[in-house]
Motif scaffolding. Structure first.
Motif, short mmCIF file in Angstrom:
data_model
loop_
_atom_site.label_atom_id
_atom_site.label_comp_id
_atom_site.label_asym_id
_atom_site.label_seq_id
_atom_site.Cartn_x
_atom_site.Cartn_y
_atom_site.Cartn_z
N MET A 1 0.87 -1.20 -0.02
CA MET A 1 -0.10 -0.09 0.10
C MET A 1 0.74 1.25 -0.05
SD MET A 1 -3.20 0.71 2.53
CE MET A 1 -2.39 1.20 4.05
N PHE A 2 1.86 1.20 1.06
CA PHE A 2 2.80 2.30 0.85
C PHE A 2 3.95 1.84 0.20
CE2 PHE A 2 0.69 2.92 5.29
CZ PHE A 2 0.00 4.24 4.72
N PRO A 3 4.82 2.86 -0.63
CA PRO A 3 5.88 2.57 -1.31
C PRO A 3 6.97 2.43 0.24
CG PRO A 3 5.30 4.59 -1.84
CD PRO A 3 4.37 4.13 -1.04
N PRO A 4 8.01 1.67 -0.21
CA PRO A 4 8.90 1.40 1.22
C PRO A 4 9.40 2.64 1.58
CG PRO A 4 9.21 -0.17 -0.66
CD PRO A 4 8.31 0.70 -1.09
N PHE A 5 9.80 2.63 2.95
CA PHE A 5 10.64 3.83 3.53
C PHE A 5 11.28 3.14 4.64
CE2 PHE A 5 6.08 4.03 4.95
CZ PHE A 5 6.22 3.60 6.14
N ARG A 6 12.43 4.01 5.13
CA ARG A 6 13.07 3.61 6.30
C ARG A 6 12.24 4.21 7.65
NH1 ARG A 6 18.96 4.84 5.99
NH2 ARG A 6 18.44 6.29 4.46
N TYR A 7 12.25 3.55 8.62
CA TYR A 7 11.65 4.18 9.92
C TYR A 7 12.73 4.18 10.81
CZ TYR A 7 8.79 3.70 14.19
OH TYR A 7 7.87 3.88 15.47
N PHE A 8 12.63 5.29 11.74
CA PHE A 8 13.65 5.68 12.82
C PHE A 8 12.73 6.06 13.82
CE2 PHE A 8 16.42 6.67 9.24
CZ PHE A 8 17.56 5.68 9.48
N LYS A 9 13.37 5.73 15.08
CA LYS A 9 12.22 6.11 16.33
C LYS A 9 13.47 6.62 17.44
CE LYS A 9 8.62 5.09 19.41
NZ LYS A 9 7.56 4.08 19.90
N PRO A 10 13.92 7.77 17.15
CA PRO A 10 14.88 8.31 18.18
C PRO A 10 14.40 8.58 19.65
CG PRO A 10 14.09 10.13 16.54
CD PRO A 10 13.52 8.74 16.30
N MET B 1 15.03 -4.26 2.13
CA MET B 1 13.90 -3.40 2.57
C MET B 1 14.01 -3.54 4.02
SD MET B 1 10.06 -3.83 1.17
CE MET B 1 10.68 -5.17 -0.07
N ASP B 2 13.75 -2.00 4.69
CA ASP B 2 13.92 -1.83 6.10
C ASP B 2 12.94 -2.66 6.83
OD1 ASP B 2 15.08 -0.19 8.21
OD2 ASP B 2 13.02 0.94 8.05
N SER B 3 13.63 -3.38 7.75
CA SER B 3 12.49 -4.09 8.71
C SER B 3 13.04 -3.91 10.08
CB SER B 3 12.35 -5.69 8.30
OG SER B 3 13.72 -6.23 8.42
N HIS B 4 11.89 -4.38 10.96
CA HIS B 4 12.12 -4.14 12.39
C HIS B 4 11.48 -5.46 13.11
CE1 HIS B 4 13.33 0.02 12.09
NE2 HIS B 4 12.66 -0.09 11.03
N THR B 5 12.07 -5.95 14.26
CA THR B 5 11.45 -6.94 15.07
C THR B 5 10.60 -6.36 16.07
OG1 THR B 5 13.37 -8.47 14.64
CG2 THR B 5 12.07 -9.04 16.42
N ILE B 6 9.32 -6.51 15.94
CA ILE B 6 8.72 -6.07 17.10
C ILE B 6 7.99 -6.99 18.11
CG2 ILE B 6 7.86 -4.26 15.78
CD1 ILE B 6 5.11 -5.71 15.22
N GLU B 7 7.90 -6.64 19.36
CA GLU B 7 7.31 -7.42 20.38
C GLU B 7 6.15 -6.90 20.91
OE1 GLU B 7 10.19 -9.55 23.03
OE2 GLU B 7 11.70 -9.87 21.25
#
Lengths: 276, 162
Positions: A1-10, B1-7
């Motif tokens: 649905m969304f094109p890929p992006f990188r996710y950061f949570k500072p 592709m950017d992936s993350h492990t979520i708990e």
């Protein structure tokens, strides 16, 4: 649905600022996501990087100090509604929040996000302008404080530079005896965007700040109201606004609504002060 | 592709999952966890069909990224019944014919669940406000409001009997 992006949570404000400086316009701030993710789904925004700011404790700040209420960038509209302090000091913000979107959207949507989206119809934009609020903006250089009236520059346009972001909005507690109100006219009684909105603060000395939204490219502060609350104010409103036709109403209808809502607002605030 | 492990916790059970950043909570619930009770209507937060609870608060799963629920507790319609038994809220929906096609029902029940947990004795106006973000094109809402009122009254009776 969304094109890929990188996710950061500072976890710190400085990290967000550094990410923004590094990625520029390909990065977007994610707070509640209720405007951003809809825009991304429609292809209006195509960020490579999303920076989630909800992990930064400082941005949850919602506690009045020395007569000023700071609303951090991660504070949701329902957080505001849950605050006894806000209810006691800023009833206008409660009235506004209750007319915004649905309960589940308000659990995510943030007050600052509503400002940053910079819609002419932003309900919080009108209410916080009436309170004379300011935004605090972070950048790699420094922090700066900008009156909200200088923040909105056009439809969905703000004064933010490409490496700047808003960390909070601050409003001063109006003096005791002040009256304030928010009115919204939409197509339906349930969740909808404003066809026209109106926010006002009447100080005990009689000075009135009146704001009308969805009637020009930005929310409009109607200047020169002074203590003139008679017929002259409608003329001022007509001069100050420039409504357009859209799916929510015609320009002519908005012009009439703006004058009617102004009259009702003045009646409401002056009736309140007579009673008070 | 950017992936993350979520708990996170899903309907009371702990889960650990590898998710790519751009997938929504709705996609992961339906496609990865096969919890297809949560529906996609508009995909833009307008219809409420995808309403789920994250840390007890109702949100639209279509406008929530899966990666955002790391460390959270998520409840969906699949967590509403108690074993094989329907919850009192579900029973009240059945009894009052509060659904026809059923597409809005999971989201409607999650909004009602969130309401009853923050306000066990809501007024009719509070019920209407709480479900204003959940569209139903079949019922005209009256039976839904009645079902939520009954479920609230039944909870109150039960806690009074305690």
């Amino acid at each position: 649905m969304f094109p890929p992006f990188r996710y950061f949570k500072p976890k710190r404000i400085e990290e967000v600022t550094a990410f923004l400086a590094e990625h520029g316009e390909s990065a977007r701030i994610l707070a509640g996501g209720t405007d951003l993710l809809v825009g991304m789904r429609r292809g209006e925004f195509t960020p490579d990087v999303l920076i989630d700011i909800k992990g930064i404790p400082e941005l949850q700040n919602l506690s009045a100090d020395n007569g000023t209420l700071p609303i951090g960038a991660a504070v949701s509209v329902n957080d505001l509604l849950d605050s006894a302090e806000v209810a006691a000091l800023f009833p206008i913000l409660i009235q506004t929040a209750l007319r915004m979107a649905s309960h589940q959207i308000r659990n995510r949507a943030t007050v600052v996000g509503n400002l940053c989206n910079a819609s002419p119809a932003a309900d919080m934009g009108a209410a916080l302008l009436a309170l004379g609020a300011r935004v605090t903006i972070a950048s790699p250089r420094s922090r700066r404080v900008l009156p909200l009236g200088e923040f909105f520059t056009g439809v969905k346009k703000s004064a933010l530079g490409r490496d700047e972001w808003v960390i909070s909005v601050e409003a001063d507690t109006p003096p005791p005896g002040s009256r304030m109100g928010f009115l919204k006219q939409a197509r339906v009684r349930g969740p909808d965007l404003s066809t026209v909105n109106c926010a006002a603060v009447l100080l005990p000395d009689g000075a009135l700040t009146l704001v009308l939204g969805a009637v020009a490219e930005t929310p409009v502060v109607v200047t020169g109201c002074g203590s003139d609350k008679g017929n002259g104010i409608a003329d001022r409103v007509r001069e100050a606004i420039a409504p357009i036709d859209d799916v929510r109403g015609s320009a002519e209808y908005r012009m009439d609504l703006a004058c009617l809502m102004t009259r009702r607002m003045v009646e409401k605030l002056t009736a309140d002060s007579r009673r008070g | 592709m950017d992936s993350h492990t979520i708990e996170f916790e899903i309907n009371g059970k702990r889960a650990s999952l590898e998710v790519v950043s751009h997938r929504t909570l709705l996609q992961v619930l339906r496609e990865d966890l096969h919890l297809s009770g949560t529906k996609e209507g508009c995909g833009e937060g307008e219809c409420g069909a995808c309403t789920v609870l994250v840390d007890g608060r109702s949100v639209t799963a279509c406008l929530t990224l899966a990666v955002e629920v790391d460390g959270c507790s998520v409840r969906t319609i699949e967590g509403e019944s108690e074993g094989p038994d329907l919850s009192p809220l579900q029973e009240a929906f059945v009894k009052n014919h509060a659904l026809q096609c059923g597409f809005c029902t999971p989201g409607m029940i999650m909004s009602a669940r969130a309401l009853l947990e923050r306000n066990p004795s809501p007024t009719e106006d509070q019920i209407k406000e709480a479900i204003a973000g959940n569209l139903c094109r079949c019922t005209g809402y009256r039976p839904i409001i009645q079902a939520i009122r009954e479920a609230a009254a039944r909870r109150k009776d039960q806690s009074a009997k305690g």
